[in-house]
Scaffold this active site. Structure first.
Site, PDB file in Angstrom:
ATOM      1  N   ASP A   1      55.574 -26.287  45.495  1.00 64.50           N
ATOM      2  CA  ASP A   1      56.058 -25.642  46.715  1.00 64.50           C
ATOM      3  C   ASP A   1      55.186 -26.013  47.914  1.00 64.50           C
ATOM      4  O   ASP A   1      55.503 -25.668  49.055  1.00 64.50           O
ATOM      5  CB  ASP A   1      56.166 -24.124  46.551  1.00 64.50           C
ATOM      6  CG  ASP A   1      54.846 -23.445  46.215  1.00 64.50           C
ATOM      7  OD1 ASP A   1      53.812 -24.147  46.092  1.00 64.50           O
ATOM      8  OD2 ASP A   1      54.841 -22.213  46.052  1.00 64.50           O
ATOM      9  N   SER A   2      54.128 -26.772  47.663  1.00 62.01           N
ATOM     10  CA  SER A   2      53.327 -27.356  48.746  1.00 62.01           C
ATOM     11  C   SER A   2      54.180 -28.244  49.643  1.00 62.01           C
ATOM     12  O   SER A   2      53.765 -28.585  50.754  1.00 62.01           O
ATOM     13  CB  SER A   2      52.160 -28.156  48.175  1.00 62.01           C
ATOM     14  OG  SER A   2      52.600 -29.037  47.160  1.00 62.01           O
TER      15      SER A   2
ATOM     16  N   LYS B   1      56.516 -23.892  36.972  1.00 60.77           N
ATOM     17  CA  LYS B   1      55.178 -23.352  37.211  1.00 60.77           C
ATOM     18  C   LYS B   1      55.297 -22.085  38.036  1.00 60.77           C
ATOM     19  O   LYS B   1      56.108 -22.016  38.965  1.00 60.77           O
ATOM     20  CB  LYS B   1      54.277 -24.347  37.943  1.00 60.77           C
ATOM     21  CG  LYS B   1      52.851 -23.800  38.180  1.00 60.77           C
ATOM     22  CD  LYS B   1      51.919 -24.835  38.773  1.00 60.77           C
ATOM     23  CE  LYS B   1      52.128 -25.053  40.251  1.00 60.77           C
ATOM     24  NZ  LYS B   1      51.799 -23.832  41.067  1.00 60.77           N
TER      25      LYS B   1
ATOM     26  N   GLU C   1      52.745 -18.725  39.717  1.00 67.53           N
ATOM     27  CA  GLU C   1      51.398 -18.259  40.003  1.00 67.53           C
ATOM     28  C   GLU C   1      51.164 -16.870  39.419  1.00 67.53           C
ATOM     29  O   GLU C   1      52.077 -16.047  39.342  1.00 67.53           O
ATOM     30  CB  GLU C   1      51.177 -18.200  41.520  1.00 67.53           C
ATOM     31  CG  GLU C   1      51.156 -19.547  42.204  1.00 67.53           C
ATOM     32  CD  GLU C   1      50.824 -19.431  43.682  1.00 67.53           C
ATOM     33  OE1 GLU C   1      50.432 -18.331  44.126  1.00 67.53           O
ATOM     34  OE2 GLU C   1      50.955 -20.438  44.395  1.00 67.53           O
TER      35      GLU C   1
ATOM     36  N   GLU D   1      42.886 -23.385  40.366  1.00 65.91           N
ATOM     37  CA  GLU D   1      42.738 -23.900  41.732  1.00 65.91           C
ATOM     38  C   GLU D   1      41.543 -23.284  42.448  1.00 65.91           C
ATOM     39  O   GLU D   1      41.319 -22.068  42.390  1.00 65.91           O
ATOM     40  CB  GLU D   1      44.019 -23.646  42.542  1.00 65.91           C
ATOM     41  CG  GLU D   1      43.930 -24.206  43.953  1.00 65.91           C
ATOM     42  CD  GLU D   1      45.258 -24.267  44.677  1.00 65.91           C
ATOM     43  OE1 GLU D   1      45.268 -24.688  45.848  1.00 65.91           O
ATOM     44  OE2 GLU D   1      46.286 -23.907  44.077  1.00 65.91           O
TER      45      GLU D   1
END
Length: 256
Positions: free
Chosen positions: A44-45, A113, A115, A178
């Site tokens: 989503d970056s 993925k 978070e 991260e």
């Protein structure tokens, strides 16, 4: 016919060799990276990298599907994992399954993925039990940047360790760590059974990932201090555009 790398194959790399990963958002870039990585992450970056958004919060499921499908079409070997965007999985396990199933069905990717650590363990378990491979993500959580005061290195060893164990026990096939103190990442990598994929988390993770545009020097925005530039593509693009403009203005292009 080239066979894609599978999720179980990635899991088996732990203790064998480091896992290699990069982000991709387009078919053309996916094709260039395909031979060199174990998995491509459609992150989503893209909201910040491609769309100029200030953060990832405005990225939609539809955007992830469009770019995820492009990356699958552009690659042949790499395992493709697609990010679940903010708001698409936090409300309930049922919401997460509905959106994850749609992402997988409409892109052809191998997994998703999401978070979060202990608070997302139940959701991860729900997805895995229903056939959706999950790449977990602990440490710095970009979708939570507003609640923690920005993109800061994470040093809460007790919490990050607990999160890593929680997502492992829930059935995640690997976990991204991260912007976390390297000593913490090293400890996690030694304690859990699944691969750890570091991004700004030290050399002792079981693999590494970077945003490709950061790695190749495409763009002029903020670049995290942990990034190593392997190229300076923005200079080549700028030079090419300048030379093209000069040729057009001086009628050197097109030539006879």
């Amino acid at each position: 016919m080239t066979k894609r790398i599978t999720v179980p194959q990635i899991m088996r790399l732990k203790g064998q060799r480091p896992v290699v990963s990069l982000t991709a958002y387009t078919a053309s870039l996916a094709a260039l990276l395909d031979d060199h990585v174990d998995f491509l992450l459609v992150g989503d970056s893209m909201g910040m990298v491609l769309y100029g958004m200030p953060n990832t919060l405005s990225v939609t499921v539809e955007m992830m599907i469009a770019h995820g499908a492009a990356v699958v079409r552009g690659s042949k070997k790499a395992c493709v994992i697609v990010d679940m965007p903010f708001g698409s999985y936090q409300a309930s396990s049922a919401q997460a399954f509905e959106n994850a199933a749609r992402i997988m069905a409409e892109t052809g990717c191998a997994g998703v993925k999401l978070e979060g650590g202990a608070e997302m363990a139940e959701t991860i378990s729900f997805l895995v039990e229903r056939g959706i491979p999950v790449l977990a993500h602990v440490g710095l959580l970009p979708q939570h940047a507003n609640t923690v005061g920005g993109f800061l290195t994470q040093r809460n060893e007790e919490k990050i360790l607990a999160d890593a164990h929680a997502v492992t026990n829930a059935g995640a096939f690997a976990v991204v760590i991260e912007c976390t103190e390297p000593a913490i990442s090293k400890k996690i990598s030694g304690e859990i059974a699944i691969p750890t994929i570091g991004i700004g988390a030290g050399v002792d993770c079981d693999g590494q990932i970077l945003v490709t545009e950061d790695m190749i020097g495409q763009g002029t925005g903020y670049v995290p201090s942990f990034v190593k530039r392997y190229a300076e593509v923005h200079e080549d693009i700028t030079r090419a555009a300048r030379d093209f403009a000069e040729d057009v203005m001086n009628r050197r292009f097109p030539a006879k």
